[in-house]
Design a protein around this motif. Structure first.
Motif, short mmCIF file in Angstrom:
data_model
loop_
_atom_site.label_atom_id
_atom_site.label_comp_id
_atom_site.label_asym_id
_atom_site.label_seq_id
_atom_site.Cartn_x
_atom_site.Cartn_y
_atom_site.Cartn_z
N ALA A 85 0.85 -1.20 0.00
CA ALA A 85 0.00 0.00 0.00
C ALA A 85 0.88 1.24 0.00
N ARG A 86 0.34 2.32 -0.57
CA ARG A 86 1.10 3.56 -0.68
C ARG A 86 0.29 4.75 -0.21
N SER A 87 0.94 5.66 0.49
CA SER A 87 0.36 6.98 0.74
C SER A 87 1.10 7.98 -0.13
N PHE A 88 0.44 9.09 -0.45
CA PHE A 88 1.02 10.07 -1.36
C PHE A 88 1.41 11.33 -0.60
N GLN A 89 2.29 12.13 -1.23
CA GLN A 89 2.73 13.38 -0.63
C GLN A 89 1.54 14.30 -0.41
N ILE A 90 0.60 14.31 -1.35
CA ILE A 90 -0.66 15.04 -1.19
C ILE A 90 -1.72 14.01 -0.86
N SER A 91 -2.35 14.15 0.30
CA SER A 91 -3.29 13.14 0.77
C SER A 91 -4.40 12.88 -0.25
N GLN A 92 -4.70 11.60 -0.48
CA GLN A 92 -5.71 11.19 -1.44
C GLN A 92 -7.01 10.88 -0.70
N LEU A 93 -7.72 11.92 -0.29
CA LEU A 93 -8.93 11.76 0.51
C LEU A 93 -10.13 12.35 -0.21
N PHE A 94 -11.33 11.91 0.21
CA PHE A 94 -12.58 12.45 -0.31
C PHE A 94 -13.06 13.52 0.67
N ALA A 95 -13.12 14.75 0.21
CA ALA A 95 -13.35 15.89 1.10
C ALA A 95 -14.62 15.75 1.93
N HIS A 96 -15.70 15.19 1.33
CA HIS A 96 -16.99 15.17 2.01
C HIS A 96 -17.33 13.81 2.62
N LEU A 97 -16.35 12.90 2.65
CA LEU A 97 -16.55 11.60 3.29
C LEU A 97 -16.00 11.68 4.72
N HIS A 102 -13.96 6.70 5.52
CA HIS A 102 -12.68 6.46 4.86
C HIS A 102 -12.07 5.14 5.36
N LEU A 103 -12.06 4.97 6.67
CA LEU A 103 -11.45 3.77 7.24
C LEU A 103 -12.29 2.53 6.97
N ARG A 104 -13.60 2.67 6.91
CA ARG A 104 -14.45 1.53 6.54
C ARG A 104 -14.10 1.03 5.14
N CYS A 105 -13.96 1.96 4.21
CA CYS A 105 -13.62 1.57 2.83
C CYS A 105 -12.29 0.83 2.79
N ALA A 106 -11.29 1.37 3.50
CA ALA A 106 -9.98 0.73 3.50
C ALA A 106 -10.03 -0.64 4.16
N ALA A 107 -10.81 -0.77 5.23
CA ALA A 107 -10.87 -2.03 5.97
C ALA A 107 -11.66 -3.11 5.25
N CYS A 108 -12.36 -2.74 4.19
CA CYS A 108 -13.09 -3.75 3.39
C CYS A 108 -12.14 -4.68 2.65
N LEU A 138 -5.23 5.79 15.78
CA LEU A 138 -4.85 6.97 15.01
C LEU A 138 -5.09 8.27 15.77
N ALA A 139 -5.67 8.17 16.96
CA ALA A 139 -6.04 9.35 17.75
C ALA A 139 -7.03 10.23 16.99
N LEU A 140 -7.94 9.57 16.25
CA LEU A 140 -8.95 10.29 15.48
C LEU A 140 -10.38 9.95 15.93
N ALA A 141 -10.51 9.29 17.06
CA ALA A 141 -11.85 8.89 17.51
C ALA A 141 -12.78 10.09 17.68
N ASP A 146 -16.50 13.59 11.49
CA ASP A 146 -16.17 14.80 10.73
C ASP A 146 -15.70 14.39 9.33
N THR A 147 -15.88 15.29 8.38
CA THR A 147 -15.41 15.00 7.03
C THR A 147 -13.91 15.26 6.93
N ALA A 148 -13.30 14.71 5.89
CA ALA A 148 -11.87 14.92 5.69
C ALA A 148 -11.55 16.40 5.54
N ALA A 149 -12.45 17.15 4.93
CA ALA A 149 -12.22 18.58 4.73
C ALA A 149 -12.14 19.35 6.04
#
Length: 255
Positions: A85-97, A102-108, A138-141, A146-149
């Motif tokens: 798996a790869r992360s990018f220098q600019i985060s590849q997130l969906f602003a309104h998700l 986000h984590l549900r999708c990845a954990a699928c 991740l200390a994001l609980a 909240d949305t990624a934005a």
């Protein structure tokens, strides 16, 4: 650290764009549980090497192996299925998700579901339990709904890397994980990254030498498309060729 069998092997890699050869005979190995940092001046070919390993580019010549399986011709999603798996220098997130979604999708992915959005993910208790666990780690609980934005930049970087981890990938490619962070954000983020990636094989490109020397077990130095050295942080710091080519002028670079 004791070296186990290589998990990721790059052998005789060349990458050409027309008449320009960007990578020349690169040979590199990353071992199970190792944190390997890739450094070098701008234009050295670091991003090109990352793109070849992750599948965004097909090498002009050479071999890439993951768990001793040839992957140089595999598409990105097949490499992901094999645990890369790869992360990018600019985060590849969906602003309104939301962060949780986000984590549900990845954990699928570990369940073989992929991005099957028509399934009622909210009713899958085992999946949701794993997501809750990742939110805590991740200390994001507190930001779960909240949305990624709405996240700070450092929180977005954490979520981006968290998605790679939640997919249960064993080999992680991190492209400048602390890029754009303030010194205080970096100071908080590095211990979290060290904890989150414990036991994973990590290959990272990073310009902040403080982060590199704090995290890396070994450091590979790429200069003008060729691998100049690959050794422990202490040996790299003392290497005269590395000092001349890069390290002396970049030691204070925190961009």
């Amino acid at each position: 650290m004791a070296m186990s069998a290589p998990v990721l092997t790059v052998a005789g890699l060349h990458q050409r764009f027309g008449a320009t050869e960007v990578l020349r005979n690169v040979n590199l190995q990353a071992h199970a549980g190792e944190r390997l940092a890739l450094i070098g001046p701008n234009g050295a070919g670091k991003s090109t090497l990352f793109n070849a390993i992750s599948g965004l580019l097909r090498p002009s010549a050479g071999d890439i192996r993951l768990h001793d399986r040839a992957i140089a011709a595999m598409p990105v999603h097949r490499r992901h299925q094999l645990g890369l798996a790869r992360s990018f220098q600019i985060s590849q997130l969906f602003a309104h998700l939301t962060v949780r979604d986000h984590l549900r999708c990845a954990a699928c992915w570990p369940d073989g579901q992929g991005y099957r959005f028509w399934r009622l993910l909210g009713r899958q208790s085992a999946l949701n339990a794993r997501v809750d666990g990742w939110l805590e780690r991740l200390a994001l609980a507190a930001r779960a709904d909240d949305t990624a934005a709405e996240l700070s930049y450092a929180e977005q970087r954490t979520l981006d890397i968290g998605m790679a981890l939640a997919s249960e990938a064993q080999v992680l490619l991190l492209d400048e994980p602390t890029a754009g962070m303030s010194r205080s954000e970096t100071a908080r983020f590095v211990p979290l990254l060290r904890d989150l990636t414990k036991g994973k094989t990590l290959l990272m490109v990073e310009h902040d030498m403080g982060v590199v020397f704090e995290l890396a077990d070994r450091i590979a130095v790429l200069v003008q498309g060729e691998l100049l050295a690959c050794d422990t942080p202490q040996a790299i710091r003392a290497n005269p060729a590395v000092q001349r080519a890069y390290l002396g002028q970049a030691h204070g670079d925190h961009t």
